[in-house]
Write an enzyme that holds these catalytic residues in place. Sequence first.
Site, short mmCIF file in Angstrom:
data_model
loop_
_atom_site.label_atom_id
_atom_site.label_comp_id
_atom_site.label_asym_id
_atom_site.label_seq_id
_atom_site.Cartn_x
_atom_site.Cartn_y
_atom_site.Cartn_z
N HIS A 24 31.92 28.97 -47.33
CA HIS A 24 32.70 30.21 -47.37
C HIS A 24 32.13 31.26 -46.42
O HIS A 24 31.31 32.09 -46.83
CB HIS A 24 32.71 30.77 -48.80
CG HIS A 24 33.48 29.93 -49.75
ND1 HIS A 24 34.79 30.17 -50.06
CD2 HIS A 24 33.14 28.81 -50.43
CE1 HIS A 24 35.23 29.26 -50.91
NE2 HIS A 24 34.24 28.42 -51.15
N CYS A 65 37.01 25.83 -47.21
CA CYS A 65 36.79 25.03 -48.43
C CYS A 65 37.99 24.15 -48.73
O CYS A 65 38.21 23.18 -48.02
CB CYS A 65 36.39 25.93 -49.59
SG CYS A 65 35.36 25.06 -50.78
N GLU A 115 33.48 33.87 -45.37
CA GLU A 115 33.90 35.23 -45.75
C GLU A 115 32.87 35.93 -46.62
O GLU A 115 32.88 37.15 -46.74
CB GLU A 115 35.27 35.18 -46.43
CG GLU A 115 35.30 34.68 -47.89
CD GLU A 115 35.36 33.15 -48.01
OE1 GLU A 115 35.00 32.45 -47.03
OE2 GLU A 115 35.74 32.66 -49.09
N1 GLN Z 1 38.66 22.58 -55.17
C1 GLN Z 1 37.81 22.22 -54.11
C2 GLN Z 1 36.48 21.67 -54.57
O1 GLN Z 1 36.08 21.88 -55.69
C3 GLN Z 1 37.60 23.38 -53.15
C4 GLN Z 1 36.90 24.55 -53.78
C5 GLN Z 1 37.06 25.83 -53.01
O2 GLN Z 1 37.99 25.97 -52.19
N2 GLN Z 1 36.21 26.81 -53.27
O3 GLN Z 1 35.79 21.01 -53.83
#
Ligand code: GLN
Length: 549
Positions: free
Chosen positions: A508, A382, A510
């Site tokens: 994600h 992310c 994970e």
């Molecule tokens: N802050 C980033 C976004 O909103 C990544 C979010 C995250 O890592 N879950 O796109």
Amino acid sequence: MAKYIFVTGGVTSSLGKGIFAASLAKLLQARGYRVTIQKFDPYINVDPGTLNPYEHGECYVTEDGAETDLDLGHYERFLNINTTQANNVTTGRVYQTVINKEREGAYLGKTVQVIPHITDEIKRRMLLLGQTLEYDIVITEIGGTVGDIEALPYIETLRQIRWELEEHDTLVCHLTLIPFLKAAKELKTKPTQHSVKELQTIGVRPDILVCRTEMPLTDDMRKKLALFCNVDRRSVIQALDVDTIYAVPLEMQDENLDITVLKKLQLSAEKPINLDKWREFLDKMRHPKGEVHIGLVGKYIELQDAYKSIHESFIHGGVANNCKVIVEPIHSEYIDEHNVEEKLGHLHAVLVAPGFGNRGIEGKITAIKYVREKGIPFLGICLGMQCAVIEYARNVLGMKTAHSTEMDAKTEYPVIDMMEAQKKVRNKGGTMRLGSYRCDLQKDSLAEKLYGKEHISERHRHRFEFNNKYIADFERAGMIATGKNPENNLVEIVEVPANDFFIGVQFHPELKSTVDAPHPLFTGLVKAAIDYKSGVKKAADVKKAAVRV
Ligand code: GLN
């Protein structure tokens, strides 16, 4: 009709109610029952999505896009099932429903009160999953500690449910602490007696006492606990501290917890229990053939719970490779170009973590530049993926001031930008791109090789995305978008094929790794770390990405 098991906690918080609930569920599942677990949290936030990880640990996202408590992660990892929005309820959500109904006029003429309106809404939600006919047993974990003011409506609801249903259709397991007093060299039962008394004043008598302890309980203590807490001898379950949470189901089985529970619920315990796979996992975990050091670069590293699912995924990925993964948390705020070698040079792989906001961002970018140039295996998740894109733009594409508009709204090169759909969003709660989305993988990419298929679906939680305006520039320079959402072309995966293992994912992974099904990206990263360590793929051989801009 489903049977309902409730798990309450006494004496202190952090006793591991979630792990206990997941372990009990595992035993019942291994006996052939269809089990699910739900958690009721007594805080006023509608969901934990707006909580800082320092407050309540990681926010776990389900397939259907609910932002939930991290215990749901344990449930999914232990049971290999998907949970949903219905599996996590907070006081905030309960009140929101009741207040919305009040505004709609559903209670016209009536005073809306905690009892019966709030407790009725809690009851409706507690019984909901059991009415879907999908489950034989629903386990409900009640967050907080018995005696807390905010837990009261939940315990009262539990009392009512027990009163309404047949005796053998509900069960209460009370998890409690038996402290060991070093000076007296003694285990003490008094706090447990008090917390059971506390439960009983609200009208709930626990059926089973689960005693967290550092030392084994003697027979005399079990007898004493049974007598003074009003349970039978077999219902005093010892929960000794263990080396890993994955040992808890087997410890509970040794205490005959599953048999005691099934008897009380009048369910058959005839089917033999099958935990072979679980035992094999534990055995491999305890006897690894090698070890690798993997850096976890993030800004919440002081708190293990902030990256709970990542830590657990490393355990799964390690076991799949017969290898112990030593995760080295590295604070991104303190990485700079002068110390990056010293901080990361010895590692066999690096994962750059998800996150929000500016703090620690430059450290993440510096770390990625270092591992990319060194050829150290890299996985960015992310925000970690977004940082990999920013790093590549700055250092390979020559866009020196490239950034995400999350950190610099006016950047000259917005290589990561807010998603169109997010631009009109004003409220912060529950409004990110959440939950499961499809992704198509490019043939022969690293991702496709790791997954072993071309179509996948993964869970998301973000507002920003790769800016497709730059995609051709990146691809010409050696960073390829190898995973895209088939509906809207959002870039979900980037890779640098010049390196052996350099991959960033917008989703994600994970959140989907379980004991039964370790996630291919984690299994792959650990494998790459083993190879890197053994020198099969030498760092010095790394071909610098050809810059053809
Ligand atoms: N802050 C980033 C976004 O909103 C990544 C979010 C995250 O890592 N879950 O796109």
